[in-house]
Write an enzyme that holds these catalytic residues in place. Structure first.
Site, mmCIF file in Angstrom:
data_model
loop_
_atom_site.group_PDB
_atom_site.id
_atom_site.type_symbol
_atom_site.label_atom_id
_atom_site.label_comp_id
_atom_site.label_asym_id
_atom_site.label_seq_id
_atom_site.Cartn_x
_atom_site.Cartn_y
_atom_site.Cartn_z
ATOM 1 N N CYS A 1 15.074 -19.463 -12.364
ATOM 2 C CA CYS A 1 15.926 -18.213 -13.478
ATOM 3 C C CYS A 1 17.262 -18.498 -13.074
ATOM 4 O O CYS A 1 17.521 -19.213 -11.868
ATOM 5 C CB CYS A 1 14.866 -17.393 -13.014
ATOM 6 S SG CYS A 1 16.059 -15.797 -13.203
ATOM 7 N N CYS B 1 11.586 -13.393 -17.665
ATOM 8 C CA CYS B 1 11.353 -13.453 -16.738
ATOM 9 C C CYS B 1 10.585 -14.604 -16.091
ATOM 10 O O CYS B 1 9.156 -14.792 -16.753
ATOM 11 C CB CYS B 1 10.778 -12.378 -16.195
ATOM 12 S SG CYS B 1 10.221 -12.214 -14.360
ATOM 13 N N TYR C 1 -8.413 4.243 0.606
ATOM 14 C CA TYR C 1 -6.730 3.924 0.000
ATOM 15 C C TYR C 1 -7.826 3.014 -1.586
ATOM 16 O O TYR C 1 -6.614 1.461 -1.467
ATOM 17 C CB TYR C 1 -5.668 3.519 0.406
ATOM 18 C CG TYR C 1 -5.611 3.813 1.922
ATOM 19 C CD1 TYR C 1 -4.588 4.719 1.836
ATOM 20 C CD2 TYR C 1 -5.836 3.827 2.780
ATOM 21 C CE1 TYR C 1 -4.312 5.778 2.826
ATOM 22 C CE2 TYR C 1 -5.218 4.416 3.772
ATOM 23 C CZ TYR C 1 -4.353 5.762 4.207
ATOM 24 O OH TYR C 1 -3.733 6.352 5.698
ATOM 25 N N GLU D 1 -9.319 7.691 -2.402
ATOM 26 C CA GLU D 1 -8.330 7.498 -3.035
ATOM 27 C C GLU D 1 -7.491 8.235 -3.336
ATOM 28 O O GLU D 1 -8.228 9.274 -4.215
ATOM 29 C CB GLU D 1 -8.582 6.610 -4.428
ATOM 30 C CG GLU D 1 -7.411 6.953 -5.526
ATOM 31 C CD GLU D 1 -5.997 6.352 -4.969
ATOM 32 O OE1 GLU D 1 -5.769 4.695 -4.308
ATOM 33 O OE2 GLU D 1 -4.534 6.376 -5.337
ATOM 34 N N ASP E 1 -7.230 -0.443 2.934
ATOM 35 C CA ASP E 1 -6.800 -1.078 2.409
ATOM 36 C C ASP E 1 -4.606 0.075 1.998
ATOM 37 O O ASP E 1 -4.171 0.524 0.630
ATOM 38 C CB ASP E 1 -6.486 -1.936 0.927
ATOM 39 C CG ASP E 1 -4.843 -2.582 -0.015
ATOM 40 O OD1 ASP E 1 -3.876 -2.261 0.279
ATOM 41 O OD2 ASP E 1 -5.843 -2.629 -0.657
ATOM 42 N N GLN F 1 -3.857 -4.277 -8.147
ATOM 43 C CA GLN F 1 -3.550 -5.367 -8.259
ATOM 44 C C GLN F 1 -2.563 -6.422 -8.637
ATOM 45 O O GLN F 1 -2.912 -6.621 -10.221
ATOM 46 C CB GLN F 1 -4.320 -6.520 -6.652
ATOM 47 C CG GLN F 1 -4.941 -5.826 -5.470
ATOM 48 C CD GLN F 1 -3.891 -5.835 -4.496
ATOM 49 O OE1 GLN F 1 -2.748 -6.584 -4.560
ATOM 50 N NE2 GLN F 1 -4.545 -5.151 -3.688
ATOM 51 N N CYS G 1 13.708 -10.807 -7.407
ATOM 52 C CA CYS G 1 13.162 -12.459 -6.534
ATOM 53 C C CYS G 1 14.451 -11.900 -5.694
ATOM 54 O O CYS G 1 15.597 -11.848 -5.707
ATOM 55 C CB CYS G 1 12.877 -13.231 -7.566
ATOM 56 S SG CYS G 1 12.000 -13.478 -8.303
ATOM 57 N N CYS H 1 0.240 -4.080 2.574
ATOM 58 C CA CYS H 1 1.006 -5.385 1.983
ATOM 59 C C CYS H 1 2.491 -4.887 2.852
ATOM 60 O O CYS H 1 3.410 -5.231 2.568
ATOM 61 C CB CYS H 1 1.359 -4.588 0.692
ATOM 62 S SG CYS H 1 1.126 -2.407 0.533
#
Ligand code: SAH
Length: 472
Positions: A59, A151, A317, A338, A396, A288, A68, A423
């Site tokens: 890119c 992108c 979650y 949730e 999660d 996701q 990024c 994450c």
């Protein structure tokens, strides 16, 4: 090393410097931008000797665009760094020994092709110096919008949508400084398995004012039905804008979406599939972002849950119930909790449409769940939710990790197995330390790369009840 925003961490004359644009192994000449007592910030002036892992990013705006952070690093090297950074956090924050980590850390699951994998893009909208509408991504640590031809992380339809929006004279771009203007963000979410694409127009208004209506009426015919055919092996196939939603957000600040949505064209939901399970996702629900990797992540979570068909599973979650329904095929009962209401409506609809009558969902705070004989779909006056005793708990959480009260609840509920999908390796390590201090054993850790070219890493962990400990 690489810092949390992708900056290279290097040393010079006993000082540590956070160097924008450098990667491990580079020897660079850098200009100091900020100096503190024992450390400083710097920017690369010249790479004197490039790292073996340095590559030319595909890119042209890599390095300027904040999307990024480490595209200048070979993808295999990115994976190696991510795996070692998960391990480092488990060791430093989690207190796990090298011996334990040697045994429990499994190889990172990477992507076959680390491009065109994102199903979602969130573009800020603004104006350039000449007053033209622009749509791109924020530069790192800034709200300057960087634009480019395309992108490399998303599907080709994104560029068509960007062109249609920026080329529309009726669009009144938002100005963050004055909090004036109309169009703040455009969110695009594309289905991987179906043609569906949803475009969400985030507007600076609390409802359908005349201005919003005029802009929307000009945009809908330009956007609706737009289609793109990506016939590459890994791409999104045929994508078509089948849904346009207006989201109202008149609050100043960085939160992208407001709480209210209105469908102005087509479907209110995007359809997609993970493995054999079909999902509807509404605009405000979490989904996701990397469909090819999500299947691998969930397969690992399912493997770790080791279900036989007899278990009661909690999925905390749970979002739109993706993991819940993935597990429901092999479990007796699944309960998902949730905090986002729309996500729970999606989850209930998804359970029904897939024919699961053993998956139940409630809107609530995962920090306030507790074991009860009776399942309640509604929290009590204090926000507490009762769930039947679990055999397996899946969590999660968002980046901040599990609520401390939830950790206490898990330790009290004593499921046989815990599957932790994370994450953020730092909060993961913090939470694992608490769980393993009180009767659980870390049995496996698998990092999964969901976010190539960024510093983020997903991890799925398996904890089993430590039967050697004599508790309660
Ligand atoms: N397991 C889902 C969602 C994971 S993302 C999936 O794989 O798709 C994390 C989710 O936690 C988000 O949907 C977010 O809305 C939700 N969340 C954040 N804080 C929460 C809380 N305190 N209680 C319950 N859910 C919460």
């Amino acid at each position: 090393d690489i810092g949390s925003s992708g900056e290279g961490i290097g040393h010079f004359e006993g000082m540590t410097y956070f160097v924008n644009g450098a990667i491990p192994g580079d020897i660079v000449r850098a200009g100091i931008t900020k100096l503190k007592k024992t450390y400083g910030y710097a920017r690369v002036i010249e790479i004197e000797s490039p790292s073996e892992d340095r590559v030319e990013p595909v890119c042209p705006v890599a390095g300027r665009c904040g999307g990024c952070q480490i595209m200048q690093m070979d993808y295999e090297a990115q994976l190696g760094w991510k795996a070692s950074s998960v391990r480092e956090k488990l060791s430093r924050i989690g207190g796990f020994s090298d011996e334990k980590l040697d045994e429990m850390m499994k190889p990172i699951i990477g992507m076959e092709v680390p491009y065109q994998f994102r199903n979602k893009a969130q573009y800020p909208v603004g104006s350039d110096r000449d007053g033209n509408t622009i749509m791109g991504f924020f530069a790192g640590h800034s709200h300057r919008i960087v634009t480019s031809e395309k992108c490399y992380l998303g599907g080709g339809i994104n560029e068509m949508i960007r062109g249609a929006v920026t080329g529309c004279d009726e669009v009144v771009p938002y100005n963050e400084e004055t909090h004036k203007g109309l169009l703040r963000h455009v969110m695009v979410r594309a289905s991987y398995h179906y043609e569906d694409v949803m475009v969400v127009l985030v507007v600076n208004a609390s409802g359908m004012t005349r201005d919003v209506r005029e802009m929307t009426e000009a945009l809908v015919p330009r956007l609706s039905g737009l289609s793109y055919n990506d016939d590459s092996e890994v791409g999104f196939g045929v994508s078509r804008v089948l849904s346009i939603v207006v989201n109202y957000n008149d609050r100043p600040g960085n939160v992208i979406m407001g709480e209210k949505c209105e469908t102005v064209y087509g479907e209110t939901y995007l359809r997609d599939r993970i493995g054999e399970v079909e999902f509807c996702v509404s605009a405000l629900s979490f989904f996701q972002v990397n469909p090819r990797q999500t299947k691998k992540l969930y397969d690992k979570a399912l493997e770790y849950a080791a279900l036989t068909g007899r278990e009661t599973v909690w999925d905390l979650y749970c979002g739109i119930g993706t993991i819940s329904l993935y597990m429901a095929r092999n479990a007796a009962l699944v309960y998902g909790v949730e905090v986002i209401e729309d996500a729970i409506s999606d989850a209930r609809r998804n359970a029904k449409s897939n024919g699961f009558n053993n998956a139940f969902f409630a809107v609530g705070d995962a920090g306030k769940v507790e074991v009860k004989d009776e399942w309640s779909e509604m929290p009590d006056a204090e926000g507490r939710l009762g769930l039947p005793r679990p055999d397996v708990i899946v969590v999660d959480p968002p980046r901040k990790g599990c609520d401390e009260k939830l950790i206490a609840t898990i330790l009290k509920a004593r499921p046989d197995r815990i599957v932790y999908v994370s994450c953020d390796p730092a909060t993961l390590a913090r939470d694992l330390k608490l769980l393993c201090a009180d009767g659980y054993d870390l049995a496996a850790v698998t990092p999964v790369d969901q976010f190539g070219h960024s510093v983020h890493c997903e991890t799925v962990c398996f904890l089993s009840k430590n039967y050697n400990i004599n508790y309660r």
